[in-house]
Design an enzyme around this catalytic site. Structure first.
Site, PDB file in Angstrom:
ATOM      1  CB  SER A  53      -0.950   0.005   1.206  1.00 41.95           C
ATOM      2  OG  SER A  53      -2.067  -0.819   0.960  1.00 41.95           O
ATOM      3  CE  LYS A  56      -4.658   1.877  -0.509  1.00 37.98           C
ATOM      4  NZ  LYS A  56      -4.001   0.562  -0.357  1.00 37.98           N
ATOM      5  CB  SER A 117      -4.159   1.563   4.111  1.00 38.53           C
ATOM      6  OG  SER A 117      -3.372   1.097   3.047  1.00 38.53           O
ATOM      7  CE  LYS A 242      -1.375   3.970   2.634  1.00 36.31           C
ATOM      8  NZ  LYS A 242      -1.279   2.929   3.679  1.00 36.31           N
TER       9      LYS A 242
END
Length: 431
Positions: A53, A56, A117, A242
């Site tokens: 993730s 992202k 997320s 993140k």
């Protein structure tokens, strides 16, 4: 006092050797100064690995870019496609659970993506910005090239494996495609995100928020969560960025923290647990803050002693002073200041054959660049072929001499050449 005298040399040695003894339990890792892009530590930084993730971050960047360009706003609404709805109903991946035939604001979708997320809200934003996730992936890869990301490939907006998307994998990608980034490319992506769109940190620093009628938590446990289970991982100054996890990627984290005006970016990839990714990140940040201080090594207006001025022709003055127009500031390891020097690279197109400027010269006019040079081994920067430079400029104006004075100079030069020729000829008679 005596004890301090005894242990001081050992303290210095420990600091200097910290990088070589720093043991990071991750397949790949990097630590970067967020202002200059200077690498402070790295371990296998160019190894291509699934970022999960952390992908992202690029989706966040493109959404923020679309908002900045006026293509969408924070209050723009969109509905959830069948594809995004199907992903939201899959409890095996990050998902808040979405409802179809409901208008969702960009701000709420972005919060769910960046904080929790969420995969489905990520897809919904990709479809809104580009029309389809397939077109959005093209934008992701194009932007990655523009940023100069090394060792990367995007096949979807979320960081899931395409195999997890079933028949909905983005058009133009392979059904078994996987996103890839190196720690270096992840750090460079984070660098662009926090510097180009610092508003991203206003969201990534939120530990918990409400979405669609229920509370969602941030997977970044280094933030100040209320939960007792998370408090052991709290790190002062962390405000992003993140997390990521899949079975293939392991546990990843691109973190960032700011202390005393100094922001660092860290990346750990393929650690073996949720706690591990935060513990290893803390090691990296501790190393950065304990060993490096951002210092102004050479101030604005700095002049090299042997190059404080430069000759000027056809001007009312024969010389002009030159200096740097900005300070040269860099994270410096304790006691390492003496290993930095400055060298000039003057613009040859500005100079005549004799290396002089031709009047007129304006105050503040760029004459070349001053490069910060480190004497010793250096990890460099996350940018390709990056050099730490500032402009070298003229510190005053030199006007062009009037036609009469230029004529006199030309005549003087003409007779000087004749006189020199005669002298050379006479010398030749007696040689």
């Amino acid at each position: 006092m005596a004890l301090l005298v005894v242990i001081a040399p050992f303290m210095t040695t420990q600091s200097a050797q910290a990088a070589s003894t720093l043991d990071i339990a991750a397949e790949s890792a990097i630590l970067v100064d967020a202002e200059t892009g200077k690498i402070l530590f790295s371990k296998n930084p160019d190894m291509k690995l699934p970022p999960a993730s952390m992908t992202k971050m690029m989706t966040e960047y493109l959404v923020l870019e679309a908002i900045e360009a006026g293509k969408i706003t924070w209050d723009t609404t969109t509905q959830i496609s069948d594809y995004a709805y199907k992903i939201s109903a899959d409890i095996s991946s990050s998902g808040t659970g979405l409802t179809q035939d409901v208008d969702y604001k960009v701000r709420d979708l972005y919060n769910a993506m960046a904080i929790n997320s969420d995969n489905a809200t990520t897809i919904a934003l990709a479809e809104l910005v580009a029309g389809s996730e397939g077109e959005f992936v093209k934008m992701m890869n194009k932007k990655g090239k523009e940023m100069g990301l090394p060792d990367f490939e995007f096949v979807n907006s979320t960081g899931l494996e395409n195999a997890d998307l079933g028949d909905n994998y983005p058009k133009g990608t392979e059904p078994d495609g996987i996103n890839y980034m190196s720690a270096r490319s992840s750090a460079l992506l984070a660098y662009h995100l926090v510097n180009d769109h610092p508003e991203a940190l206003e969201v990534s620093r939120v530990p918990q928020t409400e979405f669609d009628g229920h509370m969602i938590d941030n997977w970044n446990w280094m933030l100040p969560h209320d939960s007792v289970n998370f408090k052991q991982f709290y790190y002062e100054g962390v405000d992003g960025l993140k997390t990521g996890h899949t079975d293939l990627a392991g546990y990843c984290f691109t973190g960032t923290a700011e202390r005393n005006g100094q922001r660092l970016i860290s990346v750990v990839m393929k650690t073996d647990s949720i706690p591990a990714r935060f513990k290893e990140t803390a090691k990296l940040l501790d190393y950065g803050y304990n060993n490096f201080n951002s210092k102004e090594l050479f101030p604005a207006g700095y002049q090299l002693k042997d190059k404080a001025t430069i000759d000027v022709v056809k001007g009312k003055e024969d010389q002009v002073a030159i200096a740097t127009n900005a300070p040269l500031t860099v994270p410096v390891q304790q006691g390492d200041e003496k290993n930095y020097t400055v060298t000039y690279h003057l613009d040859k197109d500005k100079l005549d054959k004799e290396g002089a400027l031709v009047a007129p010269v304006k105050k503040g006019e760029k004459i070349g660049t001053a490069e910060l040079v480190y004497k010793g081994e250096d990890a460099g920067y996350i940018f390709e072929n990056k050099k730490h430079v500032v402009d070298v400029v003229a510190t005053e104006t030199v006007e062009k001499s009037n036609w009469f004075m230029l004529t006199l100079d030309a005549i003087g030069g003409f007779f000087a050449d004749i006189f020199s020729s005669i002298v050379d000829m006479v010398k030749g008679w007696f040689n």
